[in-house]
Motif scaffolding. Structure first.
Motif, PDB file in Angstrom:
ATOM      1  N   LYS A  99    -103.780  10.059  66.063  1.00 14.99           N
ATOM      2  CA  LYS A  99    -103.775  11.103  65.609  1.00 14.99           C
ATOM      3  C   LYS A  99    -104.726  11.224  64.282  1.00 14.99           C
ATOM      4  O   LYS A  99    -104.730  10.374  63.616  1.00 14.99           O
ATOM      5  N   LEU A 120    -107.797  11.780  67.105  1.00 16.96           N
ATOM      6  CA  LEU A 120    -107.783  13.017  67.762  1.00 16.96           C
ATOM      7  C   LEU A 120    -107.102  14.144  67.276  1.00 16.96           C
ATOM      8  O   LEU A 120    -105.827  13.822  66.707  1.00 16.96           O
ATOM      9  N   ASN A 121    -107.593  15.172  67.157  1.00 15.42           N
ATOM     10  CA  ASN A 121    -106.914  16.389  66.476  1.00 15.42           C
ATOM     11  C   ASN A 121    -106.079  17.159  67.649  1.00 15.42           C
ATOM     12  O   ASN A 121    -106.773  17.695  68.568  1.00 15.42           O
ATOM     13  N   ARG A 122    -104.919  16.854  67.611  1.00 20.10           N
ATOM     14  CA  ARG A 122    -104.152  17.559  68.630  1.00 20.10           C
ATOM     15  C   ARG A 122    -104.002  19.146  68.816  1.00 20.10           C
ATOM     16  O   ARG A 122    -103.589  19.542  69.667  1.00 20.10           O
ATOM     17  N   GLU A 123    -104.554  19.806  67.577  1.00 18.72           N
ATOM     18  CA  GLU A 123    -104.689  21.043  67.448  1.00 18.72           C
ATOM     19  C   GLU A 123    -105.890  21.752  67.683  1.00 18.72           C
ATOM     20  O   GLU A 123    -106.025  22.921  67.957  1.00 18.72           O
ATOM     21  N   LEU A 125    -108.636  21.659  70.703  1.00 23.38           N
ATOM     22  CA  LEU A 125    -108.874  21.346  72.035  1.00 23.38           C
ATOM     23  C   LEU A 125    -110.360  20.708  72.357  1.00 23.38           C
ATOM     24  O   LEU A 125    -110.528  19.811  72.774  1.00 23.38           O
ATOM     25  N   GLY A 128    -110.775  17.503  70.446  1.00 21.41           N
ATOM     26  CA  GLY A 128    -110.222  16.371  71.519  1.00 21.41           C
ATOM     27  C   GLY A 128    -111.079  16.106  72.741  1.00 21.41           C
ATOM     28  O   GLY A 128    -110.999  14.826  72.851  1.00 21.41           O
ATOM     29  N   GLY A 152     -98.351  11.249  73.247  1.00 25.54           N
ATOM     30  CA  GLY A 152     -98.920  12.223  72.311  1.00 25.54           C
ATOM     31  C   GLY A 152     -98.493  12.049  70.892  1.00 25.54           C
ATOM     32  O   GLY A 152     -99.079  12.675  69.933  1.00 25.54           O
ATOM     33  N   THR A 153     -97.355  11.811  70.805  1.00 23.68           N
ATOM     34  CA  THR A 153     -96.554  11.583  69.591  1.00 23.68           C
ATOM     35  C   THR A 153     -95.493  10.563  69.518  1.00 23.68           C
ATOM     36  O   THR A 153     -95.022   9.908  70.551  1.00 23.68           O
ATOM     37  N   HIS A 166     -99.257  13.349  78.639  1.00 26.67           N
ATOM     38  CA  HIS A 166    -100.296  14.253  78.595  1.00 26.67           C
ATOM     39  C   HIS A 166    -101.165  13.898  79.796  1.00 26.67           C
ATOM     40  O   HIS A 166    -101.837  12.958  79.594  1.00 26.67           O
ATOM     41  N   THR A 169    -104.871  12.566  79.133  1.00 30.15           N
ATOM     42  CA  THR A 169    -104.975  11.075  78.717  1.00 30.15           C
ATOM     43  C   THR A 169    -105.853  10.367  79.306  1.00 30.15           C
ATOM     44  O   THR A 169    -106.599   9.221  79.134  1.00 30.15           O
TER      45      THR A 169
END
Length: 262
Positions: A99, A120-123, A125, A128, A152-153, A166, A169
């Protein structure tokens, strides 16, 4: 608390030395140094850290580790999941997708960048997608392997089921046509807790049978995600957890000596 403070005091001189001698240089301009050279440096400092934290790694299914490039997919219970074990026992370079918040951690971020890790910025797209395209490109070239937490978390409750995966991935590995290796981790969540004071902290990592490109050739990313999820969930629930607690019960006085078990 005293154990963690002592570990930090012991680690600080080595980390500071490495920070100024190679971390800054390798993380800013990784392309100027061969990946294997950078990987060995990262491996040395990470192995030093996990020894100071008194981790007792137990690896199962090592024969399932792929010699070439592969994508390792695992569950996520702790900040220490898999990383020390991979760097300690894998001779070929392996990188991680993490993350983007970790990019703010001063020492950890440097090691990630030096080892070709990606944030990776999960917010975001688009960001990502760019990151996963880099993963695909590097996997296809055979430069390195990647480890990705498909949940993812982090799952903060070690007694819960594995969080949903996800399916995006898996797209990079499938496009690069590399093996996908389901990986199960358990026990590392105890290492940093203040409620346990042990001589050693056993951590289990189990590599399951790889899913080869010819096996997922006609499958969608969602189908592959479901397949990997079911294998990890089954192995964690019915094998790894039992094996872990059997180890504690059998060896707690001789090897681990917990003052309290919760």
């Amino acid at each position: 608390m005293g154990r963690l403070i002592l570990a930090c005091i012991c680690l600080l001189p080595c980390i500071i030395w490495d920070y100024f001698t190679w971390m800054i240089r390798y993380s800013r301009h990784p392309e100027k140094t061969p990946l294997m050279t950078r990987y060995k440096k990262c491996k040395r400092i990470i192995c030093y850290v996990y020894k100071r934290l008194k981790m007792d790694p137990i690896i199962l299914g090592k024969e399932n580790m792929v010699k070439g490039s592969a994508c390792y997919i695992g569950n996520h219970l702790s900040a220490l999941d898999c990383m020390p074990l991979f760097f300690a026992f894998n001779e070929r370079p392996i990188s991680f997708v993490a993350k983007i918040e970790i990019e703010k951690y001063p020492f950890v971020a440097r090691v990630f960048k030096a080892g070709d890790g990606l944030f990776l910025n999960r917010e975001d797209l688009k960001q990502g997608l760019r990151v996963m395209m880099k993963v695909e490109e590097r996997l296809a070239k055979g430069e390195t392997s990647y480890f990705i937490f498909a949940e993812g978390t982090r799952n903060v409750d070690q007694m819960r089921r594995v969080l949903p995966f996800h399916h995006g991935t898996f797209r990079a590995a499938m496009k690069a046509q590399v093996p996908i290796v389901p990986t199960v981790s358990y026990g590392s969540f105890l290492v940093l807790t203040l409620k346990h004071h042990w001589r050693k902290y056993p951590t289990i990592t189990k590599f399951l049978k790889p899913i080869m490109p010819e096996e997922y050739a006609n499958m969608s990313t969602q189908e592959v995600a479901n397949l990997v999820y079911s294998r990890i969930e089954k192995e964690l629930s019915f094998s790894v957890k039992k094996y872990y607690y059997d180890i504690l019960i059998k060896n707690n006085l001789r090897n681990y000596s917990p003052y309290r078990i919760y």
